[in-house]
Design a protein around this motif. Structure first.
Motif, PDB file in Angstrom:
ATOM      1  N   ALA A  74      87.829   7.068 -52.408  1.00 50.43           N
ATOM      2  CA  ALA A  74      86.769   6.079 -52.561  1.00 50.43           C
ATOM      3  C   ALA A  74      86.739   5.066 -51.423  1.00 50.43           C
ATOM      4  CB  ALA A  74      86.946   5.342 -53.891  1.00 50.43           C
ATOM      5  N   LEU A  75      87.607   5.224 -50.438  1.00 49.38           N
ATOM      6  CA  LEU A  75      87.650   4.257 -49.337  1.00 49.38           C
ATOM      7  C   LEU A  75      86.337   4.230 -48.557  1.00 49.38           C
ATOM      8  CD1 LEU A  75      91.293   4.657 -47.958  1.00 49.38           C
ATOM      9  CD2 LEU A  75      90.335   2.782 -49.327  1.00 49.38           C
ATOM     10  N   LEU A  76      85.702   5.396 -48.383  1.00 37.81           N
ATOM     11  CA  LEU A  76      84.428   5.429 -47.668  1.00 37.81           C
ATOM     12  C   LEU A  76      83.373   4.615 -48.409  1.00 37.81           C
ATOM     13  CD1 LEU A  76      82.551   6.413 -45.443  1.00 37.81           C
ATOM     14  CD2 LEU A  76      82.155   8.502 -46.782  1.00 37.81           C
ATOM     15  N   LEU A  77      83.266   4.808 -49.727  1.00 36.33           N
ATOM     16  CA  LEU A  77      82.307   4.027 -50.504  1.00 36.33           C
ATOM     17  C   LEU A  77      82.666   2.542 -50.499  1.00 36.33           C
ATOM     18  CD1 LEU A  77      81.354   6.127 -53.664  1.00 36.33           C
ATOM     19  CD2 LEU A  77      80.029   5.708 -51.595  1.00 36.33           C
ATOM     20  N   SER A  78      83.956   2.237 -50.421  1.00 35.56           N
ATOM     21  CA  SER A  78      84.367   0.834 -50.342  1.00 35.56           C
ATOM     22  C   SER A  78      83.895   0.210 -49.034  1.00 35.56           C
ATOM     23  CB  SER A  78      85.895   0.722 -50.451  1.00 35.56           C
ATOM     24  OG  SER A  78      86.353   1.181 -51.707  1.00 35.56           O
ATOM     25  N   LEU A  79      84.042   0.960 -47.938  1.00 33.24           N
ATOM     26  CA  LEU A  79      83.573   0.473 -46.638  1.00 33.24           C
ATOM     27  C   LEU A  79      82.054   0.287 -46.644  1.00 33.24           C
ATOM     28  CD1 LEU A  79      83.998  -0.254 -43.675  1.00 33.24           C
ATOM     29  CD2 LEU A  79      83.916   2.199 -43.134  1.00 33.24           C
ATOM     30  N   ILE A  80      81.353   1.281 -47.195  1.00 30.35           N
ATOM     31  CA  ILE A  80      79.887   1.185 -47.292  1.00 30.35           C
ATOM     32  C   ILE A  80      79.488  -0.006 -48.161  1.00 30.35           C
ATOM     33  CG2 ILE A  80      77.862   2.347 -48.285  1.00 30.35           C
ATOM     34  CD1 ILE A  80      79.228   4.999 -47.412  1.00 30.35           C
ATOM     35  N   SER A  81      80.213  -0.228 -49.234  1.00 28.31           N
ATOM     36  CA  SER A  81      79.926  -1.365 -50.115  1.00 28.31           C
ATOM     37  C   SER A  81      80.139  -2.685 -49.384  1.00 28.31           C
ATOM     38  CB  SER A  81      80.816  -1.308 -51.355  1.00 28.31           C
ATOM     39  OG  SER A  81      80.548  -0.146 -52.118  1.00 28.31           O
ATOM     40  N   ALA A  82      81.204  -2.754 -48.587  1.00 25.92           N
ATOM     41  CA  ALA A  82      81.478  -3.973 -47.833  1.00 25.92           C
ATOM     42  C   ALA A  82      80.360  -4.262 -46.836  1.00 25.92           C
ATOM     43  CB  ALA A  82      82.822  -3.852 -47.106  1.00 25.92           C
ATOM     44  N   LEU A  83      79.898  -3.232 -46.147  1.00 21.81           N
ATOM     45  CA  LEU A  83      78.816  -3.412 -45.175  1.00 21.81           C
ATOM     46  C   LEU A  83      77.520  -3.817 -45.873  1.00 21.81           C
ATOM     47  CD1 LEU A  83      79.477  -0.356 -42.817  1.00 21.81           C
ATOM     48  CD2 LEU A  83      79.944  -2.775 -42.356  1.00 21.81           C
ATOM     49  N   LEU A 178      85.354   3.458 -60.931  1.00 24.94           N
ATOM     50  CA  LEU A 178      84.887   3.400 -59.546  1.00 24.94           C
ATOM     51  C   LEU A 178      83.912   2.238 -59.367  1.00 24.94           C
ATOM     52  CD1 LEU A 178      84.700   4.603 -56.698  1.00 24.94           C
ATOM     53  CD2 LEU A 178      82.973   6.205 -57.568  1.00 24.94           C
ATOM     54  N   LYS A 179      83.025   2.064 -60.327  1.00 21.72           N
ATOM     55  CA  LYS A 179      82.075   0.951 -60.280  1.00 21.72           C
ATOM     56  C   LYS A 179      82.794  -0.384 -60.219  1.00 21.72           C
ATOM     57  CE  LYS A 179      80.589  -0.819 -63.932  1.00 21.72           C
ATOM     58  NZ  LYS A 179      80.990  -1.954 -64.827  1.00 21.72           N
ATOM     59  N   ASN A 180      83.824  -0.565 -61.043  1.00 25.85           N
ATOM     60  CA  ASN A 180      84.565  -1.826 -61.063  1.00 25.85           C
ATOM     61  C   ASN A 180      85.277  -2.070 -59.737  1.00 25.85           C
ATOM     62  OD1 ASN A 180      83.797  -2.392 -63.685  1.00 25.85           O
ATOM     63  ND2 ASN A 180      85.613  -1.469 -64.600  1.00 25.85           N
TER      64      ASN A 180
END
Length: 250
Positions: A74-83, A178-180
């Motif tokens: 989920a690190l990729l989605l975390s990076l996308i979420s941060a951006l 994952l949402k949390n």
């Protein structure tokens, strides 16, 4: 600060924590209370992110058993979420209060409609062993959700759970975990931007956070005695009241 405002904010924090524990939607209450206490809408919105953040963390920790199985993926989605959150928060800071105030009633109506539709937007169970993340469509959907979360945030959890259910695999609890996790990333980035922009009302936040903690604990008691539909109805009523309040003020 007048004592009446302090009591209002503490009670709003308590109600926010309680309804988040039962049905979600606590952002409507914190944002509304700070608005009624006289804070400008941008400050109320940014400060609400701070008051909700502890709840995001505790919800994530509650799902740690699930998260530890897929957090690397989920690190990729975390990076996308941060951006996305960075973009949304910067867009908010680029507006003045009158411009944001004009958008608020429409944002509240959209968020209230999204929250009301929440029970029908829950993802269907998908029995795969591990939540798959990182598809192009899923990444784009998460980026859009994160932009919204950084900009406003009310209804973000419902929106994210719906998009994750359409674009990712895994059962409901894995998707909720994952949402949390992603909500923590979005809120943390947005808060950093808001702090650097000097738009956090710290006194109001300090008053509301203990109330939210107590409300989250009391939510367990409420969940056993008050139907979830009643709590959801209360949150929807608050959202509609705030929307028409801002329409009238506009």
């Amino acid at each position: 600060m007048p004592i009446l405002d302090a009591v209002l904010l503490f009670l709003a924090g308590f109600l926010s924590g309680a309804v988040n524990a039962v049905a979600g939607g606590g952002t409507f209450i914190t944002f509304g209370a700070m608005t009624l206490a006289g804070l400008p809408p941008i400050v109320a919105n940014a400060t609400s992110s701070v008051t909700q953040f502890p709840g995001y963390i505790t919800s994530t920790l509650a799902y740690w058993h699930d998260i530890k199985h897929f957090w690397r993926g989920a690190l990729l989605l975390s990076l996308i979420s941060a951006l996305g959150a960075l973009s949304g928060a910067l867009i908010l800071l680029g507006l003045d209060n009158p411009s944001f105030r004009a958008l608020v009633p429409w944002l509240l109506l959209a968020a209230t409609a999204l929250f009301a539709a929440g029970p029908w937007l829950k993802p269907a169970p998908k029995p795969e062993h591990e939540a798959a993340v990182g598809s192009l469509v899923g990444s784009l959907a998460q980026f859009a959700t994160a932009v919204y979360g950084g900009f406003f945030g009310a209804g973000m959890g419902v929106m994210m759970l719906a998009t994750l259910g359409l674009t990712q695999s895994g059962d409901y609890h894995r998707l909720n975990a994952l949402k949390n996790m992603l909500a923590v990333v979005i809120a943390a980035v947005a808060i950093l931007v808001f702090v650097s922009g000097g738009v956090i009302a710290w006194l109001q936040a300090i008053i509301m956070i203990p109330g939210g903690a107590l409300g989250g604990y009391a939510g367990v008691w409420i969940a056993r005695r008050v139907p979830q539909k009643a709590v959801r109805g209360f949150v929807i009523a608050v959202g509609l009241f705030l929307a028409f309040y801002y329409f009238d003020k506009g």
